[in-house]
Design an enzyme around this catalytic site. Structure first.
Site, mmCIF file in Angstrom:
data_model
loop_
_atom_site.group_PDB
_atom_site.id
_atom_site.type_symbol
_atom_site.label_atom_id
_atom_site.label_comp_id
_atom_site.label_asym_id
_atom_site.label_seq_id
_atom_site.Cartn_x
_atom_site.Cartn_y
_atom_site.Cartn_z
ATOM 1 C CE LYS A 163 -38.538 -76.457 -28.385
ATOM 2 N NZ LYS A 163 -37.954 -75.848 -29.685
ATOM 3 C CB SER A 233 -34.444 -78.137 -29.851
ATOM 4 O OG SER A 233 -35.255 -77.020 -30.701
#
Length: 364
Positions: A163, A233
């Protein structure tokens, strides 16, 4: 590693909303989940997956509160929380909880068992996003996560989930006030650059690419440079990187195993089927979880046929791709609770992407 052989438990839990933790609470109440063993929680939330998708931050806050109440602030801060916005099509919002059990459950398998490791990097500055500095931060973080898992060979790593942050107008202005310029002024485009730089950092850590072959100017441009095991992401809810490494290790016990494939395009079901066969579950029996990247090809073609995902001014191509690839993978696995993440810059070939499959094996 110590003489203790850990094992992994995975809990796939449906979510009725970004703050719906009732399923997790039931698992804790029944003793099926020990919060002290949670290393990472991945979530698919029903936002748009773009810059203003605050379902990710909402979910992160809810999960952080859940963890702090049960394991304390310090330990909760170490749990990796990766929220991926966007459940287009029939993808189902859900949580994927990775729990480490210190005294391993189950048999020892000749090829080892699923091993998991995590790390949280320092916060990066806005001007570092999409550039070499971000690549280096992620590279170091992946090495740290491998060490935490006790994985010594990059060949034993099957998937790395990261992330990463993105740029906002406020962050760009803050950099300018310090006399620094950012890689891009378009906040939506910053998501792709951040994902791409993070993916190249993974490729460096796993030895898939040589540092001499990667120039900062290649980020987001030279798509011939990619990792076969990276999934990144971007989100507004952080400025550092939360990293989860999935691999195989003979130092771990239990029936869970992970394998990976690389889809050459958005309909490459054969690659995923081959991965399932390689794990010994060709019919999907024993399936536990799937993580995948989805990307609309820049050529505007899928095996010679035209697609319109890149030309839709109403809906982002990323959202189209998640729905399209998610549907294909749901047909293979028999579930819509799949962690399909959009935006595959430097993650697999153009229009394709890496996939990780986790299965439960039977002891022979």
């Amino acid at each position: 590693m110590s003489s203790v052989h850990p094992s992994t438990r995975i809990h796939r839990v449906p979510a009725a909303a970004p703050d719906d933790l009732s399923g997790l609470e039931r698992l804790v109440a029944t003793g099926a989940l020990d919060p002290s063993g949670i290393l990472a929680i991945l979530g698919k939330t029903e936002g748009n997956g773009c810059v203003n998708d605050f379902t990710r931050g909402f979910a992160t806050r809810a999960l952080a509160d859940f963890l702090r109440a049960r394991i304390g602030n310090e330990r909760a801060a170490d749990v990796v929380l990766v929220m991926s916005g966007g459940t287009e099509g029939a993808l189902s919002p859900h949580w994927l909880v990775f729990e480490r059990v210190e005294h391993g459950e189950g048999d020892a398998f000749p090829d080892g068992s699923l091993a998991i490791g995590t790390s949280v990097t320092r916060d990066v500055l806005p001007e570092e996003i999409g550039r070499a500095a971000q690549m280096d931060v992620v590279r170091s973080g992946v090495v740290d996560a491998m060490a935490a898992a006790g994985i010594t060979s990059v060949d034993d790593v099957h998937f790395v989930q990261v992330k990463c942050p993105l740029l906002t107008s406020a962050r760009i202005v803050a950099a300018a006030a310090r006399g620094r310029s950012c890689a891009v002024s378009d906040t939506l485009k910053s998501m792709g650059l951040s994902r791409g730089a993070s993916a190249l950092g993974i490729a460096l850590a796993l030895g898939e690419l040589d540092a001499a072959a990667i120039f900062e100017s290649a980020v987001g441009r030279d798509m011939n440079l990619f990792s076969r095991r990276a999934s990144t992401s971007a989100g507004i809810e952080l400025m550092g990187h939360e990293i989860l490494v999935l691999g195989m290790s003979r130092g771990w016990r239990g029936p869970l195993a992970v394998g990976h494939a690389v889809m050459r395009d958005a309909i490459d079901a054969a690659a995923v089927q081959a991965c399932l066969q390689g794990l010994g579950v060709p019919d999907g029996a024993g399936f536990e979880a799937l993580l995948a990247k989805a990307e609309a090809s820049r050529t505007g073609l899928v095996r010679g046929a035209r697609h319109t995902m890149n030309d839709d001014s109403d809906i982002s191509a990323t959202r189209h791709a998640r729905a399209f690839v998610g549907g294909m993978l749901a047909g293979l696995t028999g579930t819509t609770e799949l962690f399909v993440s959009g935006g595959a810059e430097h993650q697999g070939p153009d229009g394709g992407g890496p996939v990780a499959v986790i299965v439960r094996r039977n002891a022979s």
